[in-house]
Scaffold this motif. Structure first.
Motif, PDB file in Angstrom:
ATOM      1  N   PHE A   2       1.237 -12.309   4.313  1.00 28.68           N
ATOM      2  CA  PHE A   2       0.447 -11.418   4.291  1.00 28.68           C
ATOM      3  C   PHE A   2       0.713 -10.288   3.556  1.00 28.68           C
ATOM      4  CE2 PHE A   2      -0.194 -13.896   8.318  1.00 28.68           C
ATOM      5  CZ  PHE A   2      -1.440 -13.878   8.300  1.00 28.68           C
ATOM      6  N   ARG A   3      -0.068  -9.737   2.721  1.00 26.65           N
ATOM      7  CA  ARG A   3       0.074  -8.644   1.702  1.00 26.65           C
ATOM      8  C   ARG A   3      -1.159  -7.242   2.244  1.00 26.65           C
ATOM      9  NH1 ARG A   3       1.691 -12.876  -1.119  1.00 26.65           N
ATOM     10  NH2 ARG A   3       3.946 -12.730  -1.908  1.00 26.65           N
ATOM     11  N   THR A   4      -0.417  -5.992   2.154  1.00 24.09           N
ATOM     12  CA  THR A   4      -1.515  -5.040   2.404  1.00 24.09           C
ATOM     13  C   THR A   4      -1.427  -4.325   1.145  1.00 24.09           C
ATOM     14  OG1 THR A   4       0.166  -3.596   3.253  1.00 24.09           O
ATOM     15  CG2 THR A   4      -1.485  -5.125   4.826  1.00 24.09           C
ATOM     16  N   LYS A   5      -2.732  -3.555   0.812  1.00 29.28           N
ATOM     17  CA  LYS A   5      -2.679  -2.651  -0.231  1.00 29.28           C
ATOM     18  C   LYS A   5      -3.717  -1.564   0.031  1.00 29.28           C
ATOM     19  CE  LYS A   5      -6.313  -5.219  -2.600  1.00 29.28           C
ATOM     20  NZ  LYS A   5      -6.637  -5.832  -4.155  1.00 29.28           N
ATOM     21  N   GLY A   6      -3.641  -0.633  -0.838  1.00 31.33           N
ATOM     22  CA  GLY A   6      -4.367   0.502  -0.728  1.00 31.33           C
ATOM     23  C   GLY A   6      -3.562   1.873  -0.638  1.00 31.33           C
ATOM     24  N   THR A   7      -4.508   2.951  -0.684  1.00 25.55           N
ATOM     25  CA  THR A   7      -3.777   4.250  -0.593  1.00 25.55           C
ATOM     26  C   THR A   7      -3.961   4.969   0.482  1.00 25.55           C
ATOM     27  OG1 THR A   7      -5.911   5.259  -1.536  1.00 25.55           O
ATOM     28  CG2 THR A   7      -4.403   4.494  -3.053  1.00 25.55           C
ATOM     29  N   SER A   8      -4.708   4.719   1.516  1.00 29.65           N
ATOM     30  CA  SER A   8      -4.541   5.156   2.942  1.00 29.65           C
ATOM     31  C   SER A   8      -5.162   4.317   4.021  1.00 29.65           C
ATOM     32  CB  SER A   8      -5.771   6.463   3.037  1.00 29.65           C
ATOM     33  OG  SER A   8      -6.981   5.897   3.131  1.00 29.65           O
ATOM     34  N   TYR A  47      -2.933  -5.118  10.987  1.00 32.25           N
ATOM     35  CA  TYR A  47      -3.179  -3.761  11.230  1.00 32.25           C
ATOM     36  C   TYR A  47      -2.855  -2.838  10.344  1.00 32.25           C
ATOM     37  CZ  TYR A  47      -4.793  -5.203  15.935  1.00 32.25           C
ATOM     38  OH  TYR A  47      -5.223  -5.760  16.962  1.00 32.25           O
ATOM     39  N   ALA A  48      -3.561  -1.874   9.898  1.00 25.69           N
ATOM     40  CA  ALA A  48      -2.801  -0.337   9.087  1.00 25.69           C
ATOM     41  C   ALA A  48      -2.714   0.469  10.082  1.00 25.69           C
ATOM     42  CB  ALA A  48      -3.717  -0.383   8.117  1.00 25.69           C
ATOM     43  N   HIS A  49      -1.778   1.369  10.036  1.00 25.45           N
ATOM     44  CA  HIS A  49      -1.467   2.499  10.834  1.00 25.45           C
ATOM     45  C   HIS A  49      -1.178   3.748   9.901  1.00 25.45           C
ATOM     46  CE1 HIS A  49      -0.304  -0.365  14.087  1.00 25.45           C
ATOM     47  NE2 HIS A  49      -0.020  -1.009  13.122  1.00 25.45           N
ATOM     48  N   GLY A  50      -1.736   4.734  10.217  1.00 28.00           N
ATOM     49  CA  GLY A  50      -1.647   6.019   9.660  1.00 28.00           C
ATOM     50  C   GLY A  50      -2.611   7.125  10.079  1.00 28.00           C
ATOM     51  N   ASN A  51      -1.905   8.389  10.145  1.00 24.29           N
ATOM     52  CA  ASN A  51      -2.967   9.696  10.499  1.00 24.29           C
ATOM     53  C   ASN A  51      -3.171   9.510  11.865  1.00 24.29           C
ATOM     54  OD1 ASN A  51      -2.581  10.451   7.826  1.00 24.29           O
ATOM     55  ND2 ASN A  51      -4.615   9.599   7.185  1.00 24.29           N
ATOM     56  N   GLY A  52      -2.494   8.859  12.706  1.00 21.31           N
ATOM     57  CA  GLY A  52      -2.788   8.595  14.145  1.00 21.31           C
ATOM     58  C   GLY A  52      -3.687   7.515  14.591  1.00 21.31           C
ATOM     59  N   VAL A  75       5.969  -2.072   9.369  1.00 20.75           N
ATOM     60  CA  VAL A  75       6.331  -2.187   7.996  1.00 20.75           C
ATOM     61  C   VAL A  75       5.768  -1.016   6.909  1.00 20.75           C
ATOM     62  CG1 VAL A  75       6.284  -3.585   5.987  1.00 20.75           C
ATOM     63  CG2 VAL A  75       6.184  -4.688   8.070  1.00 20.75           C
ATOM     64  N   GLU A  76       6.808  -0.205   6.640  1.00 22.02           N
ATOM     65  CA  GLU A  76       6.465   0.701   5.730  1.00 22.02           C
ATOM     66  C   GLU A  76       5.936   0.404   4.379  1.00 22.02           C
ATOM     67  OE1 GLU A  76       6.229   3.961   7.046  1.00 22.02           O
ATOM     68  OE2 GLU A  76       7.107   3.148   9.072  1.00 22.02           O
ATOM     69  N   GLY A  85       0.911  -1.093  -0.087  1.00 18.49           N
ATOM     70  CA  GLY A  85       0.067  -0.082   0.175  1.00 18.49           C
ATOM     71  C   GLY A  85       0.845   1.261   0.097  1.00 18.49           C
ATOM     72  N   THR A  86       0.065   2.565  -0.209  1.00 12.60           N
ATOM     73  CA  THR A  86       0.726   3.830  -0.101  1.00 12.60           C
ATOM     74  C   THR A  86       0.134   4.434   1.114  1.00 12.60           C
ATOM     75  OG1 THR A  86      -0.639   4.763  -1.730  1.00 12.60           O
ATOM     76  CG2 THR A  86       1.544   3.529  -2.279  1.00 12.60           C
ATOM     77  N   GLY A  87       0.660   5.500   1.787  1.00 13.10           N
ATOM     78  CA  GLY A  87      -0.025   6.193   2.670  1.00 13.10           C
ATOM     79  C   GLY A  87      -0.218   5.713   3.950  1.00 13.10           C
ATOM     80  N   PHE A  88       0.208   4.501   4.343  1.00  9.71           N
ATOM     81  CA  PHE A  88       0.070   3.629   5.597  1.00  9.71           C
ATOM     82  C   PHE A  88       1.012   2.782   5.856  1.00  9.71           C
ATOM     83  CE2 PHE A  88      -2.373   1.075   2.900  1.00  9.71           C
ATOM     84  CZ  PHE A  88      -2.210  -0.280   3.238  1.00  9.71           C
ATOM     85  N   SER A  89       1.479   2.516   6.816  1.00 14.89           N
ATOM     86  CA  SER A  89       2.288   1.349   7.513  1.00 14.89           C
ATOM     87  C   SER A  89       1.430   0.353   7.925  1.00 14.89           C
ATOM     88  CB  SER A  89       3.319   1.823   8.544  1.00 14.89           C
ATOM     89  OG  SER A  89       2.518   2.505   9.575  1.00 14.89           O
ATOM     90  N   ALA A  90       1.964  -0.831   8.184  1.00  9.18           N
ATOM     91  CA  ALA A  90       1.108  -2.223   8.423  1.00  9.18           C
ATOM     92  C   ALA A  90       1.981  -3.060   9.721  1.00  9.18           C
ATOM     93  CB  ALA A  90       0.648  -2.889   7.391  1.00  9.18           C
ATOM     94  N   THR A  91       1.335  -3.695  10.312  1.00 12.49           N
ATOM     95  CA  THR A  91       2.028  -4.627  11.360  1.00 12.49           C
ATOM     96  C   THR A  91       1.012  -5.961  11.338  1.00 12.49           C
ATOM     97  OG1 THR A  91       0.735  -3.796  13.351  1.00 12.49           O
ATOM     98  CG2 THR A  91       2.813  -2.988  12.855  1.00 12.49           C
TER      99      THR A  91
END
Length: 126
Positions: free
Chosen positions: A109-115, A86-91, A65-66, A45-51
């Motif tokens: 596990f793979r994540t995708k998305g823009t936020s 989990y996705a993390h971003g914007n607090g 993971v950035e 993804g872009t615009g968020f990190s993940a764990t």
């Protein structure tokens, strides 16, 4: 003293060669491990990190993971356990879902998305 100097010079190429070989082995390990019993997370993804979180292991979590990065760990085989994504971003920390995995097998596990709000995940196993 001269004999000691000769011995040091004689051993230096051997030590340097061993260190170079160790570095090449270490560098090759992650690529080889990608096809074995690793459990990992790749954030596409872009615009968020993940764990990933492992509740059966006392809440142990992956590194954050950035975007565009991956993380993996070897888990001893022989059990099944849940993994939370989990996705993390914007607090915010957003729970994306969970999957029960078999440890000791290749789980990605793979994540995708823009936020953080559009984040999605999928799972592959081999």
């Amino acid at each position: 003293m001269a004999a000691l100097t000769r011995m040091r010079k004689t051993w230096r190429p051997v030590v340097v060669g061993a260190l170079v070989l160790a570095g090449l082995t270490t560098a090759a390990t992650p690529a080889a491990a990608a096809t074995t019993n690793r459990t990992g997370l790749c954030n596409k993804g872009t615009g968020f990190s993940a764990t990933l979180q492992f509740p059966a292991r006392g809440g142990f979590s992956s590194h954050v993971v950035e975007p565009g990065k991956c993380w993996s760990i070897t888990l001893a085989g022989g059990s099944t356990e849940p993994v939370y994504v989990y996705a993390h971003g914007n607090g915010a920390k957003v729970f994306l879902g969970s999957k029960t995995i078999k440890t000791g097998e290749h789980n990605v596990f793979r994540t995708k998305g823009t936020s953080v709000w559009s984040a999605q995940w999928w799972f592959s196993h081999s």
